[in-house]
Scaffold this motif. Sequence first.
Motif, short mmCIF file in Angstrom:
data_model
loop_
_atom_site.label_atom_id
_atom_site.label_comp_id
_atom_site.label_asym_id
_atom_site.label_seq_id
_atom_site.Cartn_x
_atom_site.Cartn_y
_atom_site.Cartn_z
N ILE A 94 37.80 26.00 6.27
CA ILE A 94 37.09 26.13 5.00
C ILE A 94 37.03 24.76 4.35
O ILE A 94 38.02 24.01 4.38
CB ILE A 94 37.85 27.10 4.06
CG1 ILE A 94 37.72 28.53 4.57
CG2 ILE A 94 37.33 27.00 2.63
CD1 ILE A 94 38.41 29.56 3.70
N LYS A 95 35.87 24.42 3.78
CA LYS A 95 35.74 23.14 3.10
C LYS A 95 35.48 23.38 1.62
O LYS A 95 34.58 24.17 1.27
CB LYS A 95 34.56 22.38 3.72
CG LYS A 95 34.58 20.95 3.42
CD LYS A 95 33.64 20.21 4.36
CE LYS A 95 33.57 18.77 3.91
NZ LYS A 95 32.31 18.17 4.14
N GLU A 96 36.26 22.74 0.78
CA GLU A 96 36.12 22.89 -0.68
C GLU A 96 34.68 22.62 -1.10
O GLU A 96 34.05 21.67 -0.63
CB GLU A 96 37.06 21.90 -1.39
CG GLU A 96 37.14 22.13 -2.87
CD GLU A 96 38.19 21.21 -3.53
OE1 GLU A 96 38.98 20.56 -2.82
OE2 GLU A 96 38.20 21.17 -4.77
N GLY A 97 34.14 23.50 -1.95
CA GLY A 97 32.78 23.31 -2.45
C GLY A 97 31.70 24.02 -1.64
O GLY A 97 30.60 24.22 -2.13
N ASP A 98 32.03 24.40 -0.39
CA ASP A 98 31.02 25.09 0.44
C ASP A 98 30.78 26.51 -0.06
O ASP A 98 31.57 27.06 -0.81
CB ASP A 98 31.52 25.18 1.90
CG ASP A 98 31.22 23.92 2.68
OD1 ASP A 98 30.66 22.98 2.08
OD2 ASP A 98 31.57 23.88 3.87
N VAL A 99 29.71 27.10 0.47
CA VAL A 99 29.45 28.52 0.20
C VAL A 99 30.35 29.33 1.12
O VAL A 99 30.53 28.97 2.28
CB VAL A 99 27.96 28.84 0.51
CG1 VAL A 99 27.70 30.33 0.45
CG2 VAL A 99 27.07 28.09 -0.45
N GLY A 100 30.95 30.40 0.62
CA GLY A 100 31.88 31.19 1.43
C GLY A 100 31.17 32.25 2.26
O GLY A 100 30.35 32.99 1.73
N VAL A 114 46.52 23.90 2.53
CA VAL A 114 45.49 24.10 1.52
C VAL A 114 45.41 22.82 0.70
O VAL A 114 46.41 22.35 0.16
CB VAL A 114 45.87 25.28 0.59
CG1 VAL A 114 44.80 25.48 -0.48
CG2 VAL A 114 46.07 26.56 1.39
N LEU A 115 44.20 22.24 0.64
CA LEU A 115 44.03 20.98 -0.10
C LEU A 115 43.02 21.17 -1.22
O LEU A 115 41.93 21.71 -0.99
CB LEU A 115 43.51 19.89 0.85
CG LEU A 115 44.39 19.65 2.07
CD1 LEU A 115 43.56 19.48 3.31
CD2 LEU A 115 45.27 18.44 1.86
N PHE A 143 43.39 34.30 3.23
CA PHE A 143 42.71 33.23 2.48
C PHE A 143 41.19 33.31 2.66
O PHE A 143 40.70 33.99 3.55
CB PHE A 143 43.26 31.84 2.81
CG PHE A 143 43.03 31.39 4.23
CD1 PHE A 143 43.96 31.62 5.22
CD2 PHE A 143 41.86 30.72 4.57
CE1 PHE A 143 43.75 31.20 6.52
CE2 PHE A 143 41.63 30.28 5.87
CZ PHE A 143 42.59 30.53 6.84
N GLY A 144 40.51 32.62 1.74
CA GLY A 144 39.05 32.59 1.81
C GLY A 144 38.40 33.77 1.11
O GLY A 144 37.20 33.99 1.24
N THR A 148 40.08 23.28 0.42
CA THR A 148 39.89 23.08 1.86
C THR A 148 41.09 23.70 2.57
O THR A 148 42.22 23.56 2.11
CB THR A 148 39.80 21.57 2.17
OG1 THR A 148 38.61 21.07 1.58
CG2 THR A 148 39.79 21.28 3.66
N VAL A 149 40.83 24.42 3.67
CA VAL A 149 41.95 25.00 4.42
C VAL A 149 41.86 24.49 5.86
O VAL A 149 40.85 24.69 6.54
CB VAL A 149 41.91 26.55 4.38
CG1 VAL A 149 43.13 27.13 5.11
CG2 VAL A 149 41.87 27.06 2.93
#
Length: 306
Positions: free
Chosen positions: A134-140, A153-154, A169-170, A183-184
Amino acid sequence: MDGERIRKRLKDHIKMFNYKISPEQEEEIITLYELNHDEYDENILSLYIEKFLQTVANNPDPIWKEQRRPTVYAKSVSSDSFQLPFFPKTPETTEFLISRLGTDIPFCLLSEEQKYSLINSMHPMEVEADTELIKEGDVGEEMYVVEDGAFEVLVNGKLTNRLYGGAVFGELALLHGIPRTATVRALKKSKVWSAEQTSFSCIRLRNQIYKMNLAREAICENAYLKSILLTKEDIQKVLNTSSSVFVTANSSYDLNDDEVAIVLGNAKIIDESEREVHPKDLITVSFYSDTNLECLVLNIKEFKYR
Ligand code: CMP
């Protein structure tokens, strides 16, 4: 959320593109939209309509895409005909996933059947070390349950937490319709189970529809509510402004004079006496609950003195 406004814009949109959508499908789209967004946004609503139709048709090139042709009909489907993916699992895996998804909100709000549907739809994934799942800011688009492995987890590039076997998560981006909050990244080779956003939304939507139908039945079966909510429109109006409330075990909930609560699960409460409540029961005064309890709180101010 202005349900009437959305309904009107939805109808305009449907008319403009010549979609054929049943009244139940309209309700489903509106409910799904309201679950995920607090404000009206035409573009997002359009996306919802299209995504909904894609999901219900379960067809990569559905006929509804041929717009503006009055003779073309979308497949007639209700929420029951959503095609959820199915990935068989061993009893041990099912038990493991139930134990992970069974207790936390929002999963604990799903019926047993809905939990199993979500679990059946989950597929396994092997994740190599250092993969950014998972990237921070992306659409889930997916949520995950870790079967085995380790993740970090960042947030803003800073280590905030580590997740191991059993972690979920997510789910936040899917639940709230927001960009990924962190971000994971896999710290080592890991195994996860993944559920798609469409399955997750579809099951939540079904759950919402199930609860609304239950509340509608409760209103029709309750002498008091039946005596003040005289028409279908009255009932719909009250349901449109209702709020879903989750009362955690060993806590109180204050109902004001204009509110009543329709019980959606089984629980032990104390209001004017100590009693067990079941789906469709009515609570009319503030109460204390011994167990987790989900209910729908109706505001009846407009109707109670007429
Ligand atoms: P989501 O926002 O969809 O994608 C990133 C995920 O990381 C998020 O959902 C949560 O599941 C998870 N996450 C975010 N912040 C934390 C945190 N501080 N500790 C553990 N998990 C987190």
